[in-house]
Each structure stands twice: as C-alpha cells, then as structure tokens.
Design an enzyme around this catalytic site. Structure first.
Site, PDB file in Angstrom:
ATOM      1  N   GLU A 165       0.757  -1.155   0.047  1.00  0.00           N
ATOM      2  CA  GLU A 165       0.090  -0.069   0.071  1.00  0.00           C
ATOM      3  C   GLU A 165       0.802   1.394   0.122  1.00  0.00           C
ATOM      4  O   GLU A 165       0.716   2.115   0.869  1.00  0.00           O
ATOM      5  CB  GLU A 165      -1.003   0.191   1.080  1.00  0.00           C
ATOM      6  CG  GLU A 165      -1.907  -1.113   1.143  1.00  0.00           C
ATOM      7  CD  GLU A 165      -2.929  -1.217   2.541  1.00  0.00           C
ATOM      8  OE1 GLU A 165      -2.888  -0.380   3.171  1.00  0.00           O
ATOM      9  OE2 GLU A 165      -3.487  -2.104   2.545  1.00  0.00           O
ATOM     10  N   ASN A 206       2.090  -5.341  -3.009  1.00  0.00           N
ATOM     11  CA  ASN A 206       0.527  -5.594  -2.733  1.00  0.00           C
ATOM     12  C   ASN A 206       0.161  -4.146  -2.793  1.00  0.00           C
ATOM     13  O   ASN A 206       0.362  -3.394  -1.872  1.00  0.00           O
ATOM     14  CB  ASN A 206       0.783  -6.369  -1.457  1.00  0.00           C
ATOM     15  CG  ASN A 206      -0.543  -6.970  -1.281  1.00  0.00           C
ATOM     16  OD1 ASN A 206      -1.298  -7.815  -2.025  1.00  0.00           O
ATOM     17  ND2 ASN A 206      -0.900  -6.821  -0.011  1.00  0.00           N
ATOM     18  N   HIS A 242     -10.169  -6.188  -1.887  1.00  0.00           N
ATOM     19  CA  HIS A 242     -11.336  -6.070  -0.641  1.00  0.00           C
ATOM     20  C   HIS A 242     -12.535  -5.092  -1.730  1.00  0.00           C
ATOM     21  O   HIS A 242     -12.476  -3.972  -1.711  1.00  0.00           O
ATOM     22  CB  HIS A 242     -11.062  -5.077   0.400  1.00  0.00           C
ATOM     23  CG  HIS A 242      -9.795  -5.720   1.059  1.00  0.00           C
ATOM     24  ND1 HIS A 242     -10.186  -6.877   1.733  1.00  0.00           N
ATOM     25  CD2 HIS A 242      -8.292  -5.519   1.337  1.00  0.00           C
ATOM     26  CE1 HIS A 242      -9.002  -7.510   2.457  1.00  0.00           C
ATOM     27  NE2 HIS A 242      -7.951  -6.421   1.974  1.00  0.00           N
ATOM     28  N   GLU A 270      -6.148 -10.579  -1.208  1.00  0.00           N
ATOM     29  CA  GLU A 270      -6.828 -10.273   0.031  1.00  0.00           C
ATOM     30  C   GLU A 270      -8.215 -10.433  -0.147  1.00  0.00           C
ATOM     31  O   GLU A 270      -9.211  -9.413   0.287  1.00  0.00           O
ATOM     32  CB  GLU A 270      -6.437  -9.067   0.737  1.00  0.00           C
ATOM     33  CG  GLU A 270      -4.862  -9.063   0.930  1.00  0.00           C
ATOM     34  CD  GLU A 270      -4.560  -7.876   1.958  1.00  0.00           C
ATOM     35  OE1 GLU A 270      -5.433  -7.107   2.332  1.00  0.00           O
ATOM     36  OE2 GLU A 270      -3.214  -7.728   2.170  1.00  0.00           O
ATOM     37  N   ASP A 272     -12.051 -10.479  -0.734  1.00  0.00           N
ATOM     38  CA  ASP A 272     -13.501 -10.542  -0.119  1.00  0.00           C
ATOM     39  C   ASP A 272     -14.556  -9.482  -0.536  1.00  0.00           C
ATOM     40  O   ASP A 272     -14.122  -8.472  -1.382  1.00  0.00           O
ATOM     41  CB  ASP A 272     -13.410 -10.171   1.587  1.00  0.00           C
ATOM     42  CG  ASP A 272     -12.728  -8.965   1.802  1.00  0.00           C
ATOM     43  OD1 ASP A 272     -12.506  -7.916   1.215  1.00  0.00           O
ATOM     44  OD2 ASP A 272     -12.232  -8.906   3.103  1.00  0.00           O
TER      45      ASP A 272
HETATM   46  O1  G3I Z   1      -4.425  -8.371  19.454  1.00  0.00           O
HETATM   47  C1  G3I Z   1      -4.864  -7.167  19.955  1.00  0.00           C
HETATM   48  C2  G3I Z   1      -5.832  -7.272  21.145  1.00  0.00           C
HETATM   49  O2  G3I Z   1      -4.836  -7.736  22.019  1.00  0.00           O
HETATM   50  C3  G3I Z   1      -6.186  -5.840  21.703  1.00  0.00           C
HETATM   51  O3  G3I Z   1      -7.101  -5.911  22.812  1.00  0.00           O
HETATM   52  C4  G3I Z   1      -7.105  -5.277  20.591  1.00  0.00           C
HETATM   53  C5  G3I Z   1      -7.516  -3.860  21.050  1.00  0.00           C
HETATM   54  O4  G3I Z   1      -7.803  -3.057  19.724  1.00  0.00           O
HETATM   55  O5  G3I Z   1      -6.210  -5.266  19.292  1.00  0.00           O
HETATM   56  C6  G3I Z   1      -5.887  -6.376  18.839  1.00  0.00           C
HETATM   57  O6  G3I Z   1      -4.951  -6.216  17.838  1.00  0.00           O
HETATM   58  C7  G3I Z   1      -5.865  -5.908  16.670  1.00  0.00           C
HETATM   59  C8  G3I Z   1      -5.525  -6.817  15.745  1.00  0.00           C
HETATM   60  O7  G3I Z   1      -5.976  -6.607  14.344  1.00  0.00           O
HETATM   61  C9  G3I Z   1      -5.845  -8.434  15.834  1.00  0.00           C
HETATM   62  O8  G3I Z   1      -7.172  -8.396  15.898  1.00  0.00           O
HETATM   63  C10 G3I Z   1      -5.256  -4.592  16.117  1.00  0.00           C
HETATM   64  O9  G3I Z   1      -5.659  -3.383  17.151  1.00  0.00           O
HETATM   65  C11 G3I Z   1      -5.882  -4.171  14.810  1.00  0.00           C
HETATM   66  O10 G3I Z   1      -5.228  -3.056  14.110  1.00  0.00           O
HETATM   67  C12 G3I Z   1      -5.496  -5.410  13.803  1.00  0.00           C
HETATM   68  O11 G3I Z   1      -6.231  -5.161  12.516  1.00  0.00           O
HETATM   69  C13 G3I Z   1      -5.687  -5.632  11.457  1.00  0.00           C
HETATM   70  C14 G3I Z   1      -5.211  -4.681  10.312  1.00  0.00           C
HETATM   71  O12 G3I Z   1      -4.769  -5.263   9.223  1.00  0.00           O
HETATM   72  C15 G3I Z   1      -4.189  -3.758  10.774  1.00  0.00           C
HETATM   73  O13 G3I Z   1      -2.938  -4.753  11.207  1.00  0.00           O
HETATM   74  C16 G3I Z   1      -6.619  -6.610  10.922  1.00  0.00           C
HETATM   75  O14 G3I Z   1      -6.896  -7.824  12.144  1.00  0.00           O
HETATM   76  C17 G3I Z   1      -6.386  -7.247   9.530  1.00  0.00           C
HETATM   77  O15 G3I Z   1      -7.366  -7.962   8.885  1.00  0.00           O
HETATM   78  C18 G3I Z   1      -6.008  -6.104   8.691  1.00  0.00           C
HETATM   79  O16 G3I Z   1      -5.374  -6.625   7.422  1.00  0.00           O
HETATM   80  C19 G3I Z   1      -5.078  -5.769   6.478  1.00  0.00           C
HETATM   81  C20 G3I Z   1      -3.910  -6.137   5.728  1.00  0.00           C
HETATM   82  O17 G3I Z   1      -2.881  -6.464   6.565  1.00  0.00           O
HETATM   83  C21 G3I Z   1      -3.505  -5.052   4.518  1.00  0.00           C
HETATM   84  N1  G3I Z   1      -4.749  -5.023   3.596  1.00  0.00           N
HETATM   85  C22 G3I Z   1      -5.894  -4.667   4.414  1.00  0.00           C
HETATM   86  C23 G3I Z   1      -6.281  -5.490   5.427  1.00  0.00           C
HETATM   87  C24 G3I Z   1      -7.567  -5.059   6.140  1.00  0.00           C
HETATM   88  O18 G3I Z   1      -7.527  -4.069   6.554  1.00  0.00           O
END
Ligand code: G3I
Length: 358
Positions: A165, A206, A242, A270, A272
């Site tokens: 990105e 990507n 997405h 990715e 969906d």
């Molecule tokens: O694990 C912690 C947890 O301990 C905490 O209590 C909670 C509070 O917010 O956060 C948890 O972590 C979160 C994590 O996902 C696991 O659920 C993060 O805040 C959250 O930012 C994170 O979001 C991920 C996001 O990328 C940012 O990294 C999403 O799961 C994930 O699906 C998303 O994936 C991205 C790809 O990497 C890139 N392209 C877009 C895609 C969707 O946004």
C-alpha cells in the site's frame, strides 16, 4: 446342461468376474485427477493455489476453523502475526513464536506460506514510530528489519509482500514514515534487501484499488514496471481486492487483466466481497445477496483462471468465514464477505468458485 456347456458357462462367468474386479481396482489416475470428489476441498479442485489469511488464535482454539483451513486451502497468509508490530516489538527484540507455529502448521498440512508484510505504513511497533536517527540510522533499521525477518523464514515461506500500500488513493506516493525518512526509492531498496536475504523467495508489491478504476491502478502498474525495467527483483503483483457486490464486472476483469499485462505473477491476495457497503445496521443476508455475491466470485475466479498458468500465483481470501472477517468489526455493521458462513459452511459463493473453473 451338458458338461461342455457347463465349462463354457463357468469360463465366461470367470472372465466377467475378473473384468469387473479389474475395473474397480485399477482406476485410471487421470479420472481421479479430473473429477475430485465433491467434498474434497477447493485446494484439490482449483487448478491454482487457493489460500486464506488466517488468524493464529482461531487456528489454535477453534476446531471447526482449523478443519476448514486444512481441508480447503493450499496456501496460507498470516492475517497479522508476520507484520512488524508482531515480529519486532523492540528495537533488539524479536517475537517469532506465533509465526513459527503457523509455518509448522502449514508444513504439516502441505500448505504454502505467502508471507505478509515487510514494509507498510500500518502495524508498526511503537518504538519504530518514535525512533530518532539520521538517514543512515533509518536505512540501517529498515534494512535490518527486512533482512532479519526474511532470513528467519528463508526456505520456509514461498513469497513475501515486500511493500504494501505505498500508493495513496489519489495516485500520489502515500505519506508514510518510510517515505519521509528514506525518500521514494525505499520501495526498490526493500526488494533488493529482501532478495539478498532469500534469493529463492518470490517478491510481491501488494496494494488495493485496482478495480476502482484507472487512476490509482495506472500508478501501481507504472511503479511495478519501473522496478521490473530497472532489474529490481520483483516477481509478482498482489491485488488485494477488498471489493463489494456493487462493483461492475468490467472493473474486476480490467483489474485482473491489466495486472497480468505486466508479465509478473498475479496474486489476488486479500479477496473479500462486502455485501453491505452502505453500512446498514439491520441488513439481512438474503438469497438475492448471496446470489449476487456468488456471481462476483465466479467472475473473479473465471477471469483469473484464464491467465497464463505461470502467472497464476493464486487467489487468497482475507479470512475464512463471515464471523472472522475484519469488515464487520472495522465498520460496525453486519456483513458476509466470504465463501463460508459463520459456521464455516459453504455459501453459494463456494459453489460458484468450483463452477468457475469447469
Ligand atoms: O491483538 C490485539 C488485542 O490484544 C487488543 O486487545 C485489541 C484492541 O484493539 O487489538 C488487537 O489487535 C488488533 C489486531 O487486528 C488483531 O485483531 C489490532 O488492534 C488491529 O489493528 C488489527 O487489525 C488488522 C489490520 O490489518 C491492521 O494490521 C486486521 O486484523 C487485519 O485484517 C488487517 O489486514 C489488512 C492487511 O494487512 C492489509 N490490507 C488490508 C487488510 C484489512 O484492513
């Protein structure tokens, strides 16, 4: 019956028995390859790798999730545990445990790992966002993060999303800590550093939005072609996709075909398909919505399958079932973006994916 007739009768019966035994025991290999049983999983039905972004907590704790991941996918991407925030929590601290156990899981089940992601503007550890140093110190940090990570997984993962990105929605270079500290050619150097650390890994750029229209897509295509023409080690283009049920078919077809026109490997990385893009709080997933979604999945898979085999790196969905999709949580609304429902049962989209390659 005369003695001679009895002998002839027995001989014919014996021949028939032998013939029918032979039919059952010697199944032509090609027949089983062409027609896998209906319940054998997408990994055995599709002529290219089919993957999912997986949540390692669910993989450990939820049997239904684990079973569907084993049965359906030939390629796995870590949804979060290979991002810098997870792997590199302190400047001199690394945390490999969750990612290593995902790699072991994939090895055990004969699955490829596509690793995600080395350089992104998000999911950075706090120490890195507040790091103080001159350009050389930033370059050292950047190179060290890439090469320590890639070396750790060398020979264990097939491929990397090296840069994720880097282009903003308006087609400009995305403002990020990497652009600010290292200048626009950080992208090329990320690929070079990754290649030095694992010359066998396939390296991808990507990004999302190829299917929105031409403006962002053309900038992404120009970026990857510039890298390719400069002999920077880039092997593939990842289109996140997405997307949503309202997207016109032409946008999806153009996105896939223009990515392939680069000559690079193509990863729909990715996928969906959101069915509640207007974020309606009490929307229900009707049969009509399921059919519309199935039609979009069918089109995407069919178009992807028409690319040259050597360019079909694979299709990866972002998550497995509707209950674990990142979309409802992020936007605070119901949605059903995946081929499996909340109980990991196949939806009409699943059947459409199978039909698309017939
Ligand atoms: O694990 C912690 C947890 O301990 C905490 O209590 C909670 C509070 O917010 O956060 C948890 O972590 C979160 C994590 O996902 C696991 O659920 C993060 O805040 C959250 O930012 C994170 O979001 C991920 C996001 O990328 C940012 O990294 C999403 O799961 C994930 O699906 C998303 O994936 C991205 C790809 O990497 C890139 N392209 C877009 C895609 C969707 O946004």
């Amino acid at each position: 019956m005369s003695c001679r007739n009895i002998t002839v009768h027995l001989a014919i019966t014996l021949l028939l028995v032998l013939f029918s035994c032979g039919k059952n025991s010697v199944k032509p290999a090609s027949a089983s390859a062409q027609q896998p049983p209906a319940n054998s999983g997408l990994r055995n039905v599709l002529p290219f790798p089919f993957g999912a972004a997986v949540n390692t907590d669910l993989l450990e704790k939820n049997k239904a999730y684990r079973d569907v991941v084993v049965k359906e996918y030939s390629s796995l991407t870590a949804e979060n545990v290979m991002k810098p925030k997870a792997l590199h929590p302190g400047e001199n601290t690394w945390n490999w445990a969750a990612a290593d156990s995902l790699v072991s899981f994939a090895v055990k089940h004969g699955q490829r790992i596509h690793a995600h992601t080395l350089i992104w503007h998000k999911s950075l550890p706090p120490w890195l966002e507040t790091f103080q140093g001159d350009t050389q110190a930033w370059e050292r940090l950047f190179k060290d993060h890439i090469q320590t990570t890639v070396s750790h997984f060398r020979g264990k993962v097939a491929s990397w999303d090296v840069v994720n990105e880097a282009i903003a929605d308006d087609g400009s270079m995305r403002k990020s800590i990497w652009l600010e500290k290292l200048g626009p050619d950080y992208i090329a150097r990320a690929f070079t550093y990754a290649h030095e650390a694992d010359p066998s890994a396939l390296l991808f750029y990507n990004d999302y939005g190829h299917e929105y229209g031409t403006s962002k897509r053309e900038v992404i295509l120009k970026l990857v072609m510039d890298l390719k023409n400069r002999n920077i080690p880039i092997h593939g283009i990842g289109m996140q996709m997405h997307t949503r049920g309202t997207i016109p078919d032409k946008n999806l077809i153009d996105a896939i075909q223009t990515a392939a026109s680069t000559g690079l490997k193509v990863h729909i990385s990715e996928l969906d398909i959101a069915m509640n893009p207007e974020n309606v709080k009490d929307l229900e997933f009707t049969g009509a919505l399921a059919d519309l979604q199935a039609q979009k999945y069918r089109l995407i898979v069919k178009t992807f399958n028409s690319l040259p085999a050597a360019q079909r790196f694979g299709i990866t969905t972002w998550n497995v079932g509707d209950a674990d999709s990142w979309i409802p949580g992020k936007y605070g609304k119901p949605d059903w973006p995946l081929p499996f429902d909340k109980n990991y049962q196949p939806k009409p989209a699943y059947r459409a994916i199978v039909e698309a390659v017939k």
